[in-house]
Scaffold this motif. Sequence first.
Motif, mmCIF file in Angstrom:
data_model
loop_
_atom_site.group_PDB
_atom_site.id
_atom_site.type_symbol
_atom_site.label_atom_id
_atom_site.label_comp_id
_atom_site.label_asym_id
_atom_site.label_seq_id
_atom_site.Cartn_x
_atom_site.Cartn_y
_atom_site.Cartn_z
ATOM 1 N N ASN A 17 -74.838 98.069 -10.967
ATOM 2 C CA ASN A 17 -75.903 97.431 -11.746
ATOM 3 C C ASN A 17 -75.371 96.605 -12.915
ATOM 4 O O ASN A 17 -76.138 95.962 -13.620
ATOM 5 N N GLY A 18 -74.061 96.609 -13.120
ATOM 6 C CA GLY A 18 -73.463 95.767 -14.157
ATOM 7 C C GLY A 18 -73.495 96.350 -15.562
ATOM 8 O O GLY A 18 -72.844 95.833 -16.454
ATOM 9 N N PHE A 19 -74.215 97.443 -15.767
ATOM 10 C CA PHE A 19 -74.348 97.988 -17.119
ATOM 11 C C PHE A 19 -73.006 98.413 -17.709
ATOM 12 O O PHE A 19 -72.710 98.113 -18.863
ATOM 13 N N LEU A 20 -72.189 99.115 -16.917
ATOM 14 C CA LEU A 20 -70.901 99.574 -17.455
ATOM 15 C C LEU A 20 -69.982 98.405 -17.802
ATOM 16 O O LEU A 20 -69.268 98.459 -18.803
ATOM 17 N N LYS A 45 -83.296 94.583 -11.147
ATOM 18 C CA LYS A 45 -82.599 94.926 -12.396
ATOM 19 C C LYS A 45 -81.126 94.574 -12.293
ATOM 20 O O LYS A 45 -80.532 94.023 -13.218
ATOM 21 N N LYS A 46 -80.524 94.901 -11.153
ATOM 22 C CA LYS A 46 -79.119 94.567 -10.931
ATOM 23 C C LYS A 46 -78.909 93.060 -11.016
ATOM 24 O O LYS A 46 -77.980 92.587 -11.677
ATOM 25 N N ALA A 47 -79.777 92.300 -10.350
ATOM 26 C CA ALA A 47 -79.639 90.845 -10.327
ATOM 27 C C ALA A 47 -79.759 90.262 -11.736
ATOM 28 O O ALA A 47 -78.991 89.367 -12.113
ATOM 29 N N ASP A 48 -80.688 90.770 -12.522
ATOM 30 C CA ASP A 48 -80.849 90.288 -13.893
ATOM 31 C C ASP A 48 -79.605 90.607 -14.718
ATOM 32 O O ASP A 48 -79.101 89.747 -15.454
ATOM 33 N N ASN A 49 -79.101 91.818 -14.604
ATOM 34 C CA ASN A 49 -77.884 92.196 -15.339
ATOM 35 C C ASN A 49 -76.717 91.301 -14.960
ATOM 36 O O ASN A 49 -75.989 90.825 -15.826
ATOM 37 N N TRP A 50 -76.533 91.083 -13.666
ATOM 38 C CA TRP A 50 -75.393 90.286 -13.215
ATOM 39 C C TRP A 50 -75.543 88.813 -13.590
ATOM 40 O O TRP A 50 -74.549 88.140 -13.841
ATOM 41 N N GLU A 51 -76.752 88.318 -13.643
ATOM 42 C CA GLU A 51 -76.963 86.939 -14.099
ATOM 43 C C GLU A 51 -76.513 86.812 -15.555
ATOM 44 O O GLU A 51 -75.831 85.853 -15.925
ATOM 45 N N GLN A 52 -76.901 87.782 -16.378
ATOM 46 C CA GLN A 52 -76.467 87.778 -17.784
ATOM 47 C C GLN A 52 -74.951 87.904 -17.894
ATOM 48 O O GLN A 52 -74.319 87.208 -18.700
ATOM 49 N N LEU A 53 -74.365 88.787 -17.095
ATOM 50 C CA LEU A 53 -72.913 88.980 -17.123
ATOM 51 C C LEU A 53 -72.160 87.726 -16.718
ATOM 52 O O LEU A 53 -71.149 87.378 -17.334
ATOM 53 N N THR A 54 -72.647 87.049 -15.696
ATOM 54 C CA THR A 54 -71.994 85.829 -15.240
ATOM 55 C C THR A 54 -71.942 84.800 -16.362
ATOM 56 O O THR A 54 -70.911 84.163 -16.592
ATOM 57 N N VAL A 72 -70.271 93.619 -5.525
ATOM 58 C CA VAL A 72 -70.413 94.753 -6.447
ATOM 59 C C VAL A 72 -71.859 95.236 -6.448
ATOM 60 O O VAL A 72 -72.120 96.440 -6.367
ATOM 61 N N MET A 73 -72.808 94.309 -6.545
ATOM 62 C CA MET A 73 -74.229 94.683 -6.566
ATOM 63 C C MET A 73 -74.626 95.487 -5.332
ATOM 64 O O MET A 73 -75.398 96.436 -5.425
ATOM 65 N N HIS A 74 -74.104 95.090 -4.183
ATOM 66 C CA HIS A 74 -74.472 95.732 -2.911
ATOM 67 C C HIS A 74 -73.520 96.865 -2.530
ATOM 68 O O HIS A 74 -73.564 97.352 -1.397
ATOM 69 N N GLN A 75 -72.664 97.248 -3.472
ATOM 70 C CA GLN A 75 -71.755 98.390 -3.315
ATOM 71 C C GLN A 75 -70.838 98.261 -2.097
ATOM 72 O O GLN A 75 -70.562 99.241 -1.403
ATOM 73 N N LYS A 76 -70.354 97.063 -1.842
ATOM 74 C CA LYS A 76 -69.438 96.860 -0.721
ATOM 75 C C LYS A 76 -68.051 97.367 -1.102
ATOM 76 O O LYS A 76 -67.628 97.250 -2.256
#
Length: 85
Positions: A17-20, A45-54, A72-76
């Motif tokens: 989810n990008g939080f860490l 929520k994951k997509a929003d977090n990763w958009e901010q992180l990017t 990472v989002m899809h836990q591959k």
Amino acid sequence: GLDLSYSVKNPKRDFSNGFLLAEILARYYKEVPLHSFDTGSAMVKKADNWEQLTKLLHKHGFNLSKETMEGVMHQKNGFALSLLE
């Protein structure tokens, strides 16, 4: 150690989810708005977090590929660990 808000037991799940990653970045870049990141597991929520992180990473000269972000989002397998290397 980094003394994160929760311990990493399963990197695939824990970083999805990008939080860490946001929490780690907040230790080095004070302008990271940690309150804007959600700890939830819903894809929106994951997509929003990763958009901010990017955007944050780009601002500091790091290039995060869409493939890595989605992996990472899809836990591959392998993507969370490659992000940390």
